[in-house]
Scaffold this motif. Structure first.
Motif, PDB file in Angstrom:
ATOM      1  N   LEU A 159      24.128  57.088  87.256  1.00  0.00           N
ATOM      2  CA  LEU A 159      24.722  58.261  86.626  1.00  0.00           C
ATOM      3  C   LEU A 159      23.725  59.046  85.783  1.00  0.00           C
ATOM      4  N   PHE A 160      22.946  58.345  84.974  1.00  0.00           N
ATOM      5  CA  PHE A 160      22.107  59.019  83.988  1.00  0.00           C
ATOM      6  C   PHE A 160      20.625  58.708  84.151  1.00  0.00           C
ATOM      7  N   GLY A 161      20.258  58.050  85.252  1.00  0.00           N
ATOM      8  CA  GLY A 161      18.851  57.698  85.423  1.00  0.00           C
ATOM      9  C   GLY A 161      17.935  58.893  85.525  1.00  0.00           C
ATOM     10  N   GLY A 162      18.418  60.003  86.106  1.00  0.00           N
ATOM     11  CA  GLY A 162      17.557  61.176  86.262  1.00  0.00           C
ATOM     12  C   GLY A 162      17.515  62.073  85.053  1.00  0.00           C
ATOM     13  N   ALA A 163      18.254  61.772  83.995  1.00  0.00           N
ATOM     14  CA  ALA A 163      18.296  62.640  82.821  1.00  0.00           C
ATOM     15  C   ALA A 163      17.231  62.286  81.796  1.00  0.00           C
ATOM     16  N   HIS A 164      16.560  61.143  81.951  1.00  0.00           N
ATOM     17  CA  HIS A 164      15.509  60.710  81.015  1.00  0.00           C
ATOM     18  C   HIS A 164      16.037  60.649  79.575  1.00  0.00           C
ATOM     19  N   VAL A 165      17.134  59.933  79.419  1.00  0.00           N
ATOM     20  CA  VAL A 165      17.760  59.794  78.109  1.00  0.00           C
ATOM     21  C   VAL A 165      16.913  58.869  77.249  1.00  0.00           C
ATOM     22  N   THR A 166      16.726  59.235  75.980  1.00  0.00           N
ATOM     23  CA  THR A 166      15.994  58.370  75.063  1.00  0.00           C
ATOM     24  C   THR A 166      16.791  57.100  74.821  1.00  0.00           C
TER      25      THR A 166
END
Length: 648
Positions: A168-175
């Protein structure tokens, strides 16, 4: 030209970095980020550096942001609230300042908590909260009602496959998450969140029920309800609920309900941590048409939803497919811009959130009821618990008074004594002066609760040799009810009790039967060296019925049944009487041979007169007079010369 709104991002977590901040940067013509609030110093610094916020635009709390707004050091037209934990207090601070808020679900965990926000909106006279459900504003969702109206609706089937966070969020580069808060602050936040969840899920719910309520219902099924409500309205009747696999949280949840027009709804939400991707599918059925909608995850801003409609026209099945032009998150922010600037009512606000939480609590209650439990604390159990606490307090008070009473009686009080009322001891059966205690040896061993033999029957003695009365009472209370195995004890004759003998549950050697004991005693009494003084006693014992328990004198030592041999003659193995064809008794050892030297003995201890003639032997005169035989020896001497049984 539309006005550019100054947005304060409150909470720099996953949803803010993966969904909201990318849209705000892309739509720079409509929005500008002027403030970022996060309680973690590390995350506040890292997120601000990534999204280009200066040091003066970073705040630790909503209170600090409100202070800066009042001082006019920062301009804020609206805010997005995506913090973890509780939202109500921060939301009310922003609403009191007149700042519209786009709030991430869940808004609250109970209807009472959300009612505070709804009541404040009602008091101000205008809505200030818009719930952040991106799929509600997706173009494909809006076209559903245009293609199949509510009056023609037959069935809605909505299924979601939710993977872990990486797809879900792997491509968003979340800290990365940060836990640099002081321990007391983290403890306080965790306690407040737990109290809110308990209030929403019910006092009778377990921790697993609460995890299912938060992770499965409020963050999963709530999204499906919001999408359905945007098209056809809320679910009016809850028909059935199912959760599986058993014990897996959040697992899979299935909900069956009905809409206002009578159409049926099926919502299925699966949490599959190893699924390769997110999947959301809606199938709508009417009498003439069949529609299928595919919705991507809101964090995938570059993907678009699709609608496929199949119907029959002029005898030919036709399928029409359309693709949305914008992502759901971007369309949501456009709707929020209209909400702030024009006052356009949102699809979901505080009142809709309160109704949704009430329905989800009903869903949780149905899931828990399937296990035979209730999320509400049982009044009878609560009363019983209070009574138990009161009883424990009364017992403690009584124990505190016992030392004083014991001192008055002249008996010193001992700490740890058993209370005055103890469970009933095992049944005791007394025969003469021999006490028989019945114990449930077979049943205790079958259930695995039996103690080792003699372990619970021995009471520890103090330095004076007296048994500990409190310990005896406690061990007696732990003994199972008497049933099968009997243990024989000699009753004490003095004031000091004797230690009971070990239980015979594990005995493997065979005890002599009463008939064999009678045979041994009669053999001893009929010998030439028998003492005449013991003849009456031997006769009394032989006259007693076989198999009856005999009581030993109170002052006599217990008889050792394993040592009944005389000093001059071996009597083991015991002899057994048999009746020959002539009707006379002969004495036969255990090896199966007949001893010609032993005279037959009647049941009354006398030798029949015709026994010698019938047996073909002439030993009566010798036994009566003690005369020598043909070789000059007596019967006693011949008995001494008899070889011993090799089996002994």
């Amino acid at each position: 030209m539309p006005k550019t709104l100054n947005i304060a991002v409150i909470g720099a977590g996953t949803m803010a970095q993966a969904v909201h901040l990318p849209v705000l940067r892309r739509r720079w013509d409509r929005f500008a980020v002027t403030a970022l609030v996060d309680h973690s110093p590390r995350r506040r610094r890292e997120a601000s550096e990534v999204w280009g916020l200066d040091e003066g635009e970073r705040y630790e709390s909503v209170a600090d942001l409100i202070t800066a707004v009042r001082a006019k050091t920062v301009s804020v037209d609206a805010a997005v609230l995506s913090t973890d934990g509780l939202h109500t207090e921060d939301l009310l601070q922003l609403m009191r300042r007149g700042i519209p808020v786009l709030g991430e679900p869940p808004l609250g965990y109970s209807a009472e908590e959300i009612a505070k926000v709804a009541d404040f909106e009602r008091m101000t006279g205008r809505p200030l909260l818009m719930m952040a459900y991106p799929q509600q504003y997706d173009d494909s969702v809006r076209k559903m009602a245009e293609q199949i109206a509510l009056k023609d609706l037959r069935m809605v089937d909505h299924e979601v496959l939710m993977p872990a966070s990486q797809p879900l969020f792997g491509g968003a580069h979340v800290t990365t998450s940060s836990y640099d808060l002081p321990s007391e602050v983290r403890t306080q936040r965790r306690g407040d969140l737990q109290a809110a969840v308990v209030a929403g899920s019910g006092d009778g719910a377990t921790q697993r029920d609460r995890d299912l309520y938060v992770k499965g219902l409020l963050t999963g099924v709530a999204h499906q309800m919001a999408v359905l409500e945007a098209v056809y309205g809320p679910i009016t009747d809850l028909v059935a609920v199912r959760h599986w696999p058993k014990g897996v949280i959040p697992g899979s949840i299935e909900l069956l309900g009905s809409l206002g027009g009578g159409a049926q709804v099926r919502l299925v939400w699966h949490y599959l941590p190893f699924a390769p991707e997110y999947s959301e599918r809606i199938e709508v059925l009417s009498a003439r048409r069949r529609m299928r909608v595919e919705l991507p995850a809101p964090s995938h801003g570059d993907r678009r939803s699709t609608v496929a409609l199949r119907e029959k026209k002029s005898g030919v099945v036709q399928e029409t497919a359309t693709t949305a032009t914008k992502g759901s998150a971007e369309l949501m922010w456009e709707a929020f811009h209209a909400f702030v600037e024009k006052g356009t009512p949102p699809i979901s606000g505080a009142e809709q959130a309160r109704t949704q939480v009430m329905l989800l609590r009903e869903v949780l209650a149905a899931i828990v009821a399937a296990d035979g439990r209730s999320i509400e604390k049982d009044f009878e159990e609560e009363t019983a618990a209070d009574d138990a606490e009161d009883g424990a307090a009364d017992t403690a008070g009584a124990d505190a008074d016992d030392p004083a009473e014991a001192a008055v009686d002249g008996t010193p009080a001992v700490a740890g004594d058993a209370p005055a009322t103890t469970p009933a001891a095992p049944a005791m059966t007394t025969v003469g002066s021999v006490t028989t205690r019945a114990e449930s040896g077979d049943r205790a061993m079958s259930t695995g609760d039996a103690e080792p033999a003699g372990a619970s029957d021995r009471a520890p003695e103090d330095s004076a040799g007296q048994p500990d009365v409190g310990t005896e009472q406690a061990s007696g209370a732990r003994e199972p009810a008497a049933e099968t195995l009997e243990q024989v004890e000699v009753a004490p004759t003095s004031g000091i009790g004797e230690r009971p003998a070990p239980a015979g549950a594990q005995m493997t050697e065979r005890l002599p039967s009463p008939e064999e004991l009678d045979a041994l005693e009669e053999t001893r009494g009929s010998g030439p060296d028998a003492d005449d003084s013991t003849a009456p006693a031997e006769a009394d014992r032989s006259a007693a019925p076989a198999g009856k328990d005999r009581a030993a004198p109170a002052d006599a030592e217990p008889v050792d049944v394993w040592n009944l041999e005389t000093s001059t003659e071996s009597t083991w193995p015991p002899t057994v009487r048999t009746t020959n064809a002539a009707g006379t008794d002969t004495t036969t050892p255990d090896d199966g041979t007949t001893d010609p030297h032993d005279a037959p003995v009647a049941d009354d201890g006398t030798v029949p007169a015709d026994a010698d003639a019938d047996a073909g032997t002439d030993t009566g005169a010798e036994n009566d007079t003690g005369a020598d035989g043909e070789d000059g020896t007596t019967t006693a001497e011949r008995a001494l010369e008899r070889p011993e049984d090799p089996t002994r």
